[in-house]
Design an enzyme around this catalytic site. Structure first.
Site, PDB file in Angstrom:
ATOM      1  N   HIS A 285       0.826  -1.221   0.000  1.00 62.63           N
ATOM      2  CA  HIS A 285       0.000   0.000   0.000  1.00 62.63           C
ATOM      3  C   HIS A 285       0.852   1.261   0.000  1.00 62.63           C
ATOM      4  O   HIS A 285       1.864   1.333   0.680  1.00 62.63           O
ATOM      5  CB  HIS A 285      -0.943  -0.004   1.206  1.00 62.63           C
ATOM      6  CG  HIS A 285      -2.084  -0.961   1.032  1.00 62.63           C
ATOM      7  ND1 HIS A 285      -1.917  -2.321   1.119  1.00 62.63           N
ATOM      8  CD2 HIS A 285      -3.382  -0.756   0.723  1.00 62.63           C
ATOM      9  CE1 HIS A 285      -3.078  -2.919   0.883  1.00 62.63           C
ATOM     10  NE2 HIS A 285      -3.977  -1.990   0.637  1.00 62.63           N
ATOM     11  N   PRO A 286       0.378   2.258  -0.743  1.00 63.94           N
ATOM     12  CA  PRO A 286       1.099   3.537  -0.746  1.00 63.94           C
ATOM     13  C   PRO A 286       0.774   4.327   0.513  1.00 63.94           C
ATOM     14  O   PRO A 286      -0.277   4.112   1.129  1.00 63.94           O
ATOM     15  CB  PRO A 286       0.501   4.249  -1.961  1.00 63.94           C
ATOM     16  CG  PRO A 286      -0.902   3.742  -2.027  1.00 63.94           C
ATOM     17  CD  PRO A 286      -0.840   2.301  -1.557  1.00 63.94           C
TER      18      PRO A 286
ATOM     19  N   SER B 251      -6.582   3.946  -5.619  1.00 66.63           N
ATOM     20  CA  SER B 251      -6.036   4.655  -4.475  1.00 66.63           C
ATOM     21  C   SER B 251      -6.188   6.169  -4.640  1.00 66.63           C
ATOM     22  O   SER B 251      -6.480   6.886  -3.669  1.00 66.63           O
ATOM     23  CB  SER B 251      -4.567   4.264  -4.298  1.00 66.63           C
ATOM     24  OG  SER B 251      -4.080   4.776  -3.114  1.00 66.63           O
TER      25      SER B 251
ATOM     26  N   GLN C 190      -8.100   8.335  -1.820  1.00 63.73           N
ATOM     27  CA  GLN C 190      -7.421   9.411  -1.081  1.00 63.73           C
ATOM     28  C   GLN C 190      -8.136  10.742  -1.309  1.00 63.73           C
ATOM     29  O   GLN C 190      -8.272  11.557  -0.400  1.00 63.73           O
ATOM     30  CB  GLN C 190      -5.943   9.476  -1.498  1.00 63.73           C
ATOM     31  CG  GLN C 190      -5.225   8.147  -1.197  1.00 63.73           C
ATOM     32  CD  GLN C 190      -3.755   8.290  -0.880  1.00 63.73           C
ATOM     33  OE1 GLN C 190      -3.290   9.346  -0.470  1.00 63.73           O
ATOM     34  NE2 GLN C 190      -3.006   7.202  -1.042  1.00 63.73           N
TER      35      GLN C 190
ATOM     36  N   PHE D  48       1.207   2.937   7.419  1.00 62.61           N
ATOM     37  CA  PHE D  48      -0.080   3.071   8.130  1.00 62.61           C
ATOM     38  C   PHE D  48      -1.199   2.891   7.116  1.00 62.61           C
ATOM     39  O   PHE D  48      -1.225   3.566   6.091  1.00 62.61           O
ATOM     40  CB  PHE D  48      -0.174   4.464   8.760  1.00 62.61           C
ATOM     41  CG  PHE D  48      -1.516   4.790   9.335  1.00 62.61           C
ATOM     42  CD1 PHE D  48      -1.896   4.258  10.569  1.00 62.61           C
ATOM     43  CD2 PHE D  48      -2.403   5.616   8.657  1.00 62.61           C
ATOM     44  CE1 PHE D  48      -3.142   4.555  11.107  1.00 62.61           C
ATOM     45  CE2 PHE D  48      -3.654   5.917   9.198  1.00 62.61           C
ATOM     46  CZ  PHE D  48      -4.015   5.384  10.417  1.00 62.61           C
TER      47      PHE D  48
ATOM     48  N   ILE E 275      -5.393   2.680   6.406  1.00 60.97           N
ATOM     49  CA  ILE E 275      -6.761   2.923   6.880  1.00 60.97           C
ATOM     50  C   ILE E 275      -7.637   3.058   5.646  1.00 60.97           C
ATOM     51  O   ILE E 275      -7.163   3.506   4.588  1.00 60.97           O
ATOM     52  CB  ILE E 275      -6.812   4.199   7.768  1.00 60.97           C
ATOM     53  CG1 ILE E 275      -8.108   4.281   8.550  1.00 60.97           C
ATOM     54  CG2 ILE E 275      -6.582   5.460   6.957  1.00 60.97           C
ATOM     55  CD1 ILE E 275      -8.075   5.305   9.702  1.00 60.97           C
ATOM     56  N   CYS E 276      -8.882   2.624   5.763  1.00 59.35           N
ATOM     57  CA  CYS E 276      -9.795   2.734   4.616  1.00 59.35           C
ATOM     58  C   CYS E 276     -10.170   4.211   4.445  1.00 59.35           C
ATOM     59  O   CYS E 276     -10.993   4.745   5.187  1.00 59.35           O
ATOM     60  CB  CYS E 276     -11.034   1.871   4.874  1.00 59.35           C
ATOM     61  SG  CYS E 276     -12.249   2.003   3.562  1.00 59.35           S
TER      62      CYS E 276
END
Ligand SMILES: NC(=O)N[C@H]1NC(=O)NC1=O
Length: 161
Positions: free
Chosen positions: A59-60, A76, A80, A111, A113-114
Site C-alpha cells: 500500500h502507498p 487509491s 485518497q 499506516f 486505513i480505509c
C-alpha cells in the site's frame, strides 16, 4: 467469467496483489457479491504473517510521495481524494509526513486505513493513536482495513458491470 477475465477484473481489489484474484478464482462459484467479498477476506485471513506483511507493504502512504507525483493506482487516487487528502493544508501535510514516517519506522510497513470511510481529522488521529499499538495489533488492524478497502473496490466493480 473465464479464468483470465476474473483475474483481470479483480486484479487490484487488494492493492497491487493480483495473485489474490488468481487464488480466489479457485473458490468459485460465488452466490453474490458478499460471498465474493468473503472469499477475498478468507484469502487475507489465511496468509502467513509474512504474506500479510507483503500485503500491507504494497500500500502507498496516504498523502505521500506517490500521491504527490500522481503515481498512485486509479483506485487509491480516488480513495485518497474522497477523504480530502488531496486538499491538505501545509500544516496538515507536515503532520501526515511526520506521523507516516514515525509509524513506518516503528512497524516496517505503512499506516493503512480505509480512506473512503474516513476524513482528514480521523486519519490523523488514527495515525497518532495507532502508533502506540504493538506490531501484532497493527498487523491485525491493517489487514482489517485492507478488507474494508477490498470490499468497497469489489462493490464498485459489481455495481458498475
Ligand atoms: N496507506 C493506505 O491506507 N492506503 C490505502 N488506503 C486506502 O483507502 N487506499 C489506499 O491506497
Amino acid at each position: 467469467m473465464r479464468d483470465e477475465q476474473f483475474e483481470w477484473v479483480f486484479r487490484n481489489v487488494i492493492e497491487l496483489r493480483s495473485e489474490a484474484a488468481a487464488c480466489v478464482r479457485e473458490m468459485r462459484p460465488f452466490t453474490d457479491a458478499s460471498d465474493l467479498c468473503a472469499a477475498f477476506h478468507k484469502y487475507l485471513d489465511e496468509l502467513s504473517v509474512g504474506g500479510k506483511l507483503q500485503v500491507l507493504k504494497s500500500h502507498p502512504d496516504l498523502a505521500g510521495r506517490l500521491a504527490a507525483k500522481g503515481e498512485l493506482t486509479q483506485e487509491s487516487t480516488e480513495e485518497q481524494r474522497s477523504a480530502g487528502l488531496n486538499e491538505l493544508t501545509v500544516e496538515q501535510k507536515a503532520t501526515m509526513d511526520f506521523n507516516n514516517e514515525r509509524y513506518k519506522k516503528k512497524f516496517g510497513f505503512p499506516f493503512i486505513i480505509c480512506a473512503r470511510q474516513n476524513k482528514i481529522q480521523s486519519i490523523i488521529e488514527g495515525l497518532r493513536n495507532r502508533y502506540n499499538h504493538t506490531t501484532e495489533q497493527e498487523i491485525d488492524i491493517g489487514i482489517n482495513e485492507v478488507k474494508k478497502i477490498c470490499t468497497l473496490r469489489i462493490l464498485d466493480i459489481v455495481m458498475n458491470s
